[in-house]
Scaffold this motif. Structure first.
Motif, mmCIF file in Angstrom:
data_model
loop_
_atom_site.group_PDB
_atom_site.id
_atom_site.type_symbol
_atom_site.label_atom_id
_atom_site.label_comp_id
_atom_site.label_asym_id
_atom_site.label_seq_id
_atom_site.Cartn_x
_atom_site.Cartn_y
_atom_site.Cartn_z
ATOM 1 N N THR A 163 135.214 19.796 30.410
ATOM 2 C CA THR A 163 134.294 19.033 29.578
ATOM 3 C C THR A 163 134.227 19.708 28.211
ATOM 4 N N GLU A 164 133.616 19.033 27.252
ATOM 5 C CA GLU A 164 133.489 19.617 25.922
ATOM 6 C C GLU A 164 132.675 20.902 25.966
ATOM 7 N N GLU A 165 131.634 20.917 26.801
ATOM 8 C CA GLU A 165 130.809 22.122 26.928
ATOM 9 C C GLU A 165 131.623 23.272 27.519
ATOM 10 N N GLU A 166 132.428 22.966 28.535
ATOM 11 C CA GLU A 166 133.255 23.990 29.156
ATOM 12 C C GLU A 166 134.317 24.507 28.195
ATOM 13 N N LYS A 167 134.877 23.610 27.382
ATOM 14 C CA LYS A 167 135.856 24.031 26.383
ATOM 15 C C LYS A 167 135.229 25.005 25.390
ATOM 16 N N ALA A 168 133.980 24.717 25.002
ATOM 17 C CA ALA A 168 133.288 25.595 24.055
ATOM 18 C C ALA A 168 133.026 26.963 24.683
ATOM 19 N N LEU A 169 132.710 26.966 25.974
ATOM 20 C CA LEU A 169 132.439 28.223 26.658
ATOM 21 C C LEU A 169 133.722 29.030 26.880
ATOM 22 N N MET A 170 134.782 28.353 27.323
ATOM 23 C CA MET A 170 136.020 29.047 27.664
ATOM 24 C C MET A 170 136.808 29.511 26.454
ATOM 25 N N GLY A 171 136.696 28.778 25.329
ATOM 26 C CA GLY A 171 137.476 29.134 24.163
ATOM 27 C C GLY A 171 138.961 28.948 24.432
ATOM 28 N N THR A 172 139.786 29.551 23.599
ATOM 29 C CA THR A 172 141.236 29.458 23.771
ATOM 30 C C THR A 172 141.757 30.748 24.396
ATOM 31 N N ARG A 173 142.991 30.672 24.895
ATOM 32 C CA ARG A 173 143.612 31.867 25.473
ATOM 33 C C ARG A 173 143.729 32.971 24.415
ATOM 34 N N LYS A 174 144.028 32.565 23.190
ATOM 35 C CA LYS A 174 144.162 33.540 22.116
ATOM 36 C C LYS A 174 142.840 34.241 21.851
ATOM 37 N N GLN A 175 141.738 33.485 21.887
ATOM 38 C CA GLN A 175 140.427 34.084 21.665
ATOM 39 C C GLN A 175 140.101 35.103 22.758
ATOM 40 N N GLN A 176 140.440 34.757 23.997
ATOM 41 C CA GLN A 176 140.195 35.690 25.099
ATOM 42 C C GLN A 176 141.051 36.945 24.938
#
Length: 251
Positions: free
Chosen positions: A56-69
């Protein structure tokens, strides 16, 4: 002694055999590898359907991108001098837990950093344990589905239970600051002795890191708390800027 052993090779063989048996009886004791702890039962397995379900959009905001992690992992590993592979496991667990309970993963990581300095074996004199310094004797019920309180030092279980406790305190307190004050055990006191400010300061640094900004790792990190407060006698400290709290995703 050397002359006797040279003259009596049978004694030399007996002595060598005795030494070998002693070494076999007393093997070296080493701490279990972090990977073994990560594999221990801690969270309910995610179904294949759940893993394939779109975010979901909320989950995308929480998970971020692989690069950010990856940026967050690299920065924390350098700042707290933890092996990259171990830090990667901790960061991944924090992000997955954040997705499940709808809490900002960077807040989870900030609490983890301030509480234990990313040491999964940290234990305070007050009985707080693990990465998020969970009081397992107080929150023993939350460990039941994970194997009991003996799982308190399991990194996955500790992150999950600590995050659930934090989310509950934030919800009940009505703000991140109030939640952090309860988390450190200072809800009944006038001040949390600067704990909330330390966590939010680390959160802001992680926020900058995840945005791709260059944040120094050599700034002295706060000493791990390693205790849940029972009394607070220090004078009141200035509260963290409201803007920092309002940026927390999932709250």
């Amino acid at each position: 002694m050397i002359a006797v052993l040279f003259a009596r090779p049978d004694l030399a063989r007996s002595l060598s055999k005795a030494i070998a048996e002693d070494e076999a009886v007393a093997p070296a004791v080493v701490a279990p590898p972090l990977s073994a702890l990560m594999e221990a039962p801690a969270v309910k397995p995610v179904s294949a359907a759940a893993e394939e379900a779109p975010l979901t959009e909320e989950e995308k905001a929480l998970m971020g991108t692989r690069k950010q992690q990856e940026w967050v992992t690299s920065w924390l590993a350098k700042r707290y001098r933890v092996a990259g592979d171990a830090t990667n496991m901790l960061v991944s667990t924090a992000y997955l837990t954040a997705r499940e309970i709808k809490l900002d993963p960077l807040l989870i990581l900030a609490v983890m950093a301030i509480e234990s300095g990313l040491n999964p074996f940290a234990e305070s004199p007050m009985g707080a344990q693990g990465l998020m310094q969970v009081m397992s004797k107080v929150h023993h019920d939350k460990f039941q589905e994970m194997g009991g309180v003996q799982a308190a030092l399991n990194p996955v279980a500790n992150i999950r239970v600590g995050s659930l406790i934090l989310k509950d305190y934030v919800t009940r307190g009505g703000s991140v600051e109030a939640g952090l004050k309860s988390y450190v055990g200072a809800a009944a006191f006038e001040t949390d002795d600067g704990y909330g400010s330390k966590v939010l300061a680390e959160y802001r640094r992680l926020k900058q890191v995840s945005a791709g900004k260059k944040v120094p790792t050599f700034t002295a990190p706060s000493a791990p708390v390693l205790a849940k407060t029972t009394t607070v006698q220090a004078p009141a400290v200035a509260s963290a800027a409201p803007a920092a709290a309002t940026e927390l995703a999932g709250l």
